[in-house]
Design an enzyme around this catalytic site. Structure first.
Site, PDB file in Angstrom:
ATOM      1  N   HIS A  91     -27.981   9.217  -3.629  1.00 16.45           N
ATOM      2  CA  HIS A  91     -26.860   8.724  -3.082  1.00 16.45           C
ATOM      3  C   HIS A  91     -26.811   8.730  -1.593  1.00 16.45           C
ATOM      4  O   HIS A  91     -25.530   9.047  -1.129  1.00 16.45           O
ATOM      5  CB  HIS A  91     -25.611   8.919  -3.673  1.00 16.45           C
ATOM      6  CG  HIS A  91     -25.556   8.390  -5.181  1.00 16.45           C
ATOM      7  ND1 HIS A  91     -24.975   7.394  -5.527  1.00 16.45           N
ATOM      8  CD2 HIS A  91     -25.922   9.192  -6.407  1.00 16.45           C
ATOM      9  CE1 HIS A  91     -24.994   7.214  -6.886  1.00 16.45           C
ATOM     10  NE2 HIS A  91     -25.499   8.432  -7.407  1.00 16.45           N
ATOM     11  N   ASN A 164     -20.016   5.410 -10.960  1.00 12.55           N
ATOM     12  CA  ASN A 164     -21.047   4.345 -10.652  1.00 12.55           C
ATOM     13  C   ASN A 164     -20.487   2.916 -10.842  1.00 12.55           C
ATOM     14  O   ASN A 164     -19.342   2.942 -11.384  1.00 12.55           O
ATOM     15  CB  ASN A 164     -22.253   4.500 -11.446  1.00 12.55           C
ATOM     16  CG  ASN A 164     -23.116   5.343 -10.931  1.00 12.55           C
ATOM     17  OD1 ASN A 164     -22.986   5.784  -9.546  1.00 12.55           O
ATOM     18  ND2 ASN A 164     -24.178   5.997 -11.683  1.00 12.55           N
TER      19      ASN A 164
END
Ligand code: HDE
Length: 702
Positions: A91, A164
C-alpha cells in the site's frame, strides 16, 4: 514589495550581493509560523537563525572552493538528504483526505461504542486509499486491490477500520502474507515488473494456493480497476465483534457504499490512463473535494449472531469468504463525507499510521487468523516506517480526545509530561491518570480452549464455491472481462506449466470460463482439473456482487470531455455545459491549443487540455463540437482521431455536432449507433447528458 503572486528573480538574488529586506515582523520565537503562501516571514535556518542568501554557498573567493563552515548549506543539504522515510511495504502508493463520519442510526443495543449511542453524532475521519503492490511512484490504474483505510477520531480513542475495496482476501492465515507479497511484487533478481501481477512469480504462487481463487475472481474483475476512489465500495473484510453495555456480543462486517454508485474503467482504458495521467485517481479526489463535490459513502453493517454463524455454509472467521447481502442485509448506520484535502501530503497521507489493533470500547476482534496476524504487523511496521514509538504524537495520528498514560521518551518525543510520577500504581496526589474499571476497554470474554497446534480448520476447506458464486453473479460483459483479464495476465507468464496449473483450477469455478481462458491462451486442450480439498457447490447468485447491476443512472460526479475547435457552435457548447452542470457533472474542454478556442459567437472558450494531453480515456463520455474547418484539421491529427476511436471502442456515449462527421469518419467510426447522438440543436444536449447516466453503451462491444 508588490502583491504580484509570481516570484521573479532579481539581479541581486542571482549574484548574492544583496537580499531584499522583508518588511514583516520578526517571528515571535519558539513557534513555527505557518502562513500558507505568505512571503511575509523572514527565512531562517531550522535553528531559527536568519538567512541572508539562499542561492549561493559560502566560498573562498568568487571562484574558490566551498567552505565546511557553511552551516546554512550543510543544514539544508543534511535535511534534504533525509527527506525520505521507508515507503510502506504494501500500500505504498496512496492518497487521502479528511472528513467526518455522521451516525444516522444509533445502535446502543448492539455496541457500547460511544459514537453509535446517538443519531447525529459526528466524529472526525481521515481516509487513505491505496494500491497494494506498486511502489510509491507507480501508477494509479494498476490492476490491483485498493486499500480503503479509515481512521475515526472518536471521543473514546482512535478506531481504525483498515479495509480494502474487495470484501475477501487471498489467504486465510497471516503466516502466508510475506509470501503472497513477495510473489506479487517485483521479482527479487530483476527488480520488475512494477505494480502488476501479470508475471510468473505471482501466478506460480497463486496457482499453488487454491484458497486464493475467490479473491482472484475479484481481482480479475473490473473491481480491480476502479474509475475513481469515489466510485468504489470499501469493506472491513474480517468478521469483527460489536459488544453492548451489557457485555453481549454480535458479529459484524463493515461496508462502505459510495453514494455515487459503482464504476470501473476497462482494462484498455486503464493501460492508457496510466500513461496519460498516472495520478488519475488522486487528481480525481483532489478535484472533487476542491470543487466542493464532497465524496460520500454510507457506513453499513452486516450483523449476525452465533446461530447464523453456525448455520452459515462457511466459517465466518475465514477471510476468503463473504456473507452475501441477500443472506444478511446491510444495515446503513452512518455516512462518511470527505470534505477537506490535506495541507501537506507528507505530514498527513504519508505519516498516517493505521493499525488494525486500534479499536474502542464496544468493538472487538474475532479469532480470524488473518486479523490476529494483522494486529501484530501494523504496529510493528509503523515503528520501522516512522522511526520510533512516538508516531502517535504526530498530529495525524494523535487522538482528538484527551489521552493520559505513562509511556515516555524515545526518539522524537514531542510530549513533555510534567510531574514526578511516571509509574502506576503510585500514591502521589498529583500522580497522573488512573484506570477506570467501569468504562475502560474490556475484551469480550470469549471462551477459548484447544490444543496448541499449527492447523487449518476443516471449515476453511471449500475454496471454489464462492469463486463460482461471484463469477456467476456477474453480467455477461463482466464475465468476459474476467476471462480477458486472466488471458492477459497469463499471457505475460513465461512458463507454460504455470499457465496450465492456474487454468486447472478454473473448471471448479465455471466450465465456460475455463474453456474461454484455455482458448485465449492457445492451449490445445484443458489441463486436468486440479484436485479440490472440497468439491464446490452451487450457491445462489448474488446481484450485489456485480458492478454493472449496481451502477448509477445519473451523470452526477462524472466528467464530459468536450472536444472543440475555433468556430464551434457556441449555443451547443453552452447547452452541453449547462446540462452537465445541472446533472452535477464536470466538463473539461479539450482543444487543439491550450489557450482555447474562439466560438461561433466570437467568445473565447479556455481549454483545460491540449488534445494530445487530453485523450478520451480521461472522460466518462465525450462530445465533439467543431466547425467544418476544425473537423478537417482535427482529422489530420492522430491524437484527435484516437480521441474519437478510443471513445467508441470503450463503449462511451458520444455526442457530435453535424460538422464532426468528417472526423468520426476519419477515426474509423462506422455507422452511428444508439450510443452516438448527433446534436442538431442546442436543446438536444440535455437528452444526451441524460443517457450518459448509463455511463456506457455496452451493446456496442457486447
Ligand atoms: Fe494490510 N498491511 N496486511 N491488509 N493493509 C499494511 O501496514 C498486513 C490485509 C491494508 O493506507 C501494512 O502501515 C498483513 C487485509 C491497508 O496506510 C502492513 C496482512 C486488508 C493498508 C500490513 C494484511 C489489508 C495496509 C503496510 C495479512 C484488508 C494501508 C504499511 C495478515 C482488510 C494502510 C502499514 C494505509 C497496510 C500487513 C492483509 C488492508 C505491513 C500481515 C486482509 C488498507 O502492516
Amino acid at each position: 514589495m508588490t502583491d504580484d503572486p509570481l516570484y521573479r528573480p532579481t539581479a541581486d538574488s542571482q549574484t548574492g550581493t544583496a537580499t531584499t529586506e522583508h518588511a514583516a515582523a520578526r517571528g515571535e520565537g519558539g513557534e513555527w509560523h505557518q502562513h500558507p503562501g505568505s512571503d511575509k516571514e523572514r527565512m531562517t535556518t531550522a535553528q531559527g537563525a536568519p538567512v541572508r542568501d539562499n542561492q549561493n554557498t559560502l566560498r573562498a573567493g568568487a571562484r574558490g572552493p566551498a567552505l565546511l563552515e557553511d552551516v546554512h548549506f550543510r543544514e539544508k543539504m543534511f535535511h534534504f538528504d533525509h527527506e525520505r522515510i521507508p515507503e510502506r511495504v504494501v500500500h505504498a502508493r496512496g492518497y487521502g483526505a479528511h472528513g467526518y463520519l455522521e451516525v444516522t442510526e444509533a445502535i446502543p443495543e448492539l455496541t457500547s461504542a460511544s459514537l453509535f449511542q446517538k443519531a447525529g453524532t459526528r466524529v472526525p475521519a481521515f481516509v487513505r486509499f491505496s494500491t497494494v503492490a506498486g511502489n510509491k511512484g507507480s501508477a494509479d490504474l494498476a490492476r490491483d486491490v485498493r486499500g480503503f483505510a479509515v481512521k475515526l477520531y472518536t471521543d473514546e480513542g482512535n478506531w481504525d477500520i483498515v479495509g480494502n475495496n474487495i470484501p475477501v482476501f487471498f489467504i486465510q492465515d497471516a503466516m502466508k502474507f510475506p509470501d503472497l507479497i513477495h510473489a506479487a511484487k517485483s521479482a527479487p533478481d530483476r527488480g520488475f515488473p512494477q505494480a502488476q501481477t501479470a508475471h510468473d512469480n505471482f501466478w506460480d504462487f497463486i496457482s499453488l494456493m487454491p484458497e486464493a481463487m475467490h479473491m482472484v475472481m475479484w481481482t480479475m474483475s473490473d473491481r480491480a480497476i476502479p474509475r475513481s476512489f469515489r466510485f468504489m465500495e470499501g469493506f472491513g473484510v474480517h468478521t469483527f465483534r460489536f459488544v453492548n453495555a451489557e457485555g453481549e456480543s454480535h458479529y459484524v462486517k463493515f461496508h462502505w457504499k459510495p453514494k455515487l454508485g459503482l464504476q470501473s474503467v476497462t482494462w484498455d482504458e486503464a493501460m492508457k490512463i496510466m500513461g496519460a495521467d498516472p495520478d488519475f485517481h488522486r487528481r480525481d479526489l483532489w478535484t472533487a473535494i476542491q470543487s466542493g463535490d464532497f465524496p460520500e459513502w454510507e457506513l453499513g453493517v452486516q450483523v449476525f449472531d452465533d446461530d447464523f454463524a453456525d448455520s452459515f455454509d462457511f466459517d465466518v472467521l475465514d477471510a476468503t469468504k463473504l456473507i452475501p447481502e441477500e443472506e444478511v442485509p446491510v444495515r446503513i448506520i452512518g455516512r462518511l463525507v470527505l470534505d477537506r484535502m490535506v495541507d501537506n501530503f507528507f505530514a498527513e497521507i504519508e505519516q498516517v499510521a493505521f493499525c488494525t489493533q486500534n479499536i474502542v470500547p464496544g468493538i472487538d476482534f474475532t479469532n480470524d487468523p488473518l486479523l490476529q496476524g494483522r494486529n501484530f504487523s501494523y504496529l510493528d511496521t509503523q515503528l520501522k516506517r516512522l522511526g520510533g514509538p512516538n508516531f502517535t504524537h504526530l498530529p495525524i495520528n494523535a487522538p482528538k480526545c484527551p489521552f493520559h498514560h505513562f509511556q515516555q521518551d524515545g526518539h522524537m518525543a514531542m510530549h513533555a509530561p510534567k510531574g514526578r510520577a511516571n509509574y502506576e500504581p503510585n500514591s502521589w496526589s498529583q500522580g497522573g491518570p488512573r484506570t477506570d474499571p467501569d468504562t475502560g476497554f474490556r475484551s469480550y470474554p470469549e471462551r477459548v480452549e484447544g490444543e496448541k497446534r499449527r492447523l487449518r480448520p476443516e471449515s476453511f476447506a471449500d475454496h471454489y464455491s464462492q469463486a463460482r458464486q461471484f463469477y456467476r453473479s456477474q453480467t455477461g460483459i463482466e464475465q468476459k472481462h474476467i476471462a480477458d483479464a486472466l488471458i492477459f495476465e497469463l499471457s505475460k507468464v513465461e512458463t507454460p506449466a504455470i499457465r496450465e496449473r492456474l487454468v486447472s483450477h478454473l473448471p471448479h469455478i465455471d466450465e465456460g470460463l475455463a474453456k474461454a481462458v484455455a482458448e485465449g491462451l492457445g492451449l490445445a486442450q484443458l489441463p486436468d482439473t486440479a484436485e479440490a480439498a472440497r468439491a464446490p457447490v452451487d450457491l445462489k447468485a448474488s446481484d450485489r456482487l456485480s458492478i454493472l447491476k449496481n451502477g448509477p443512472d445519473a451523470f452526477k460526479g462524472r466528467k464530459l470531455g468536450l472536444l472543440v475547435t475555433d468556430g464551434a457552435d457556441a449555443a451547443l457548447v453552452r447547452a452541453l455545459q449547462e446540462a452537465v452542470d445541472k446533472a452535477g457533472g464536470m466538463v473539461e474542454v479539450v482543444a487543439p491549443h491550450i489557450f482555447g478556442v474562439t466560438l461561433s459567437d466570437d467568445e473565447e472558450l479556455p481549454a483545460q487540455q491540449k488534445v494530445e494531453g487530453g485523450p478520451s480515456v480521461l472522460y466518462d463520455a465525450v462530445a465533439i463540437v467543431v466547425s467544418k474547418d476544425g473537423a478537417e484539421a482535427l482529422a489530420q491529427m492522430p491524437a484527435a482521431r484516437s480521441f474519437v476511436a478510443d471513445a467508441h471502442v470503450h463503449a462511451k456515449f458520444i455526442a457530435y455536432s453535424p460538422d464532426a462527421e468528417t472526423l468520426l469518419d476519419r477515426a474509423g467510426v462506422g455507422e452511428p449507433d444508439a450510443g452516438m447522438v448527433r446534436l442538431d440543436k442546442a436543446k438536444d444536449a440535455s437528452g444526451f447528458v441524460k443517457i450518459c447516466g448509463a455511463l456506457r453503451f455496452w451493446d456496442r462491444v457486447a
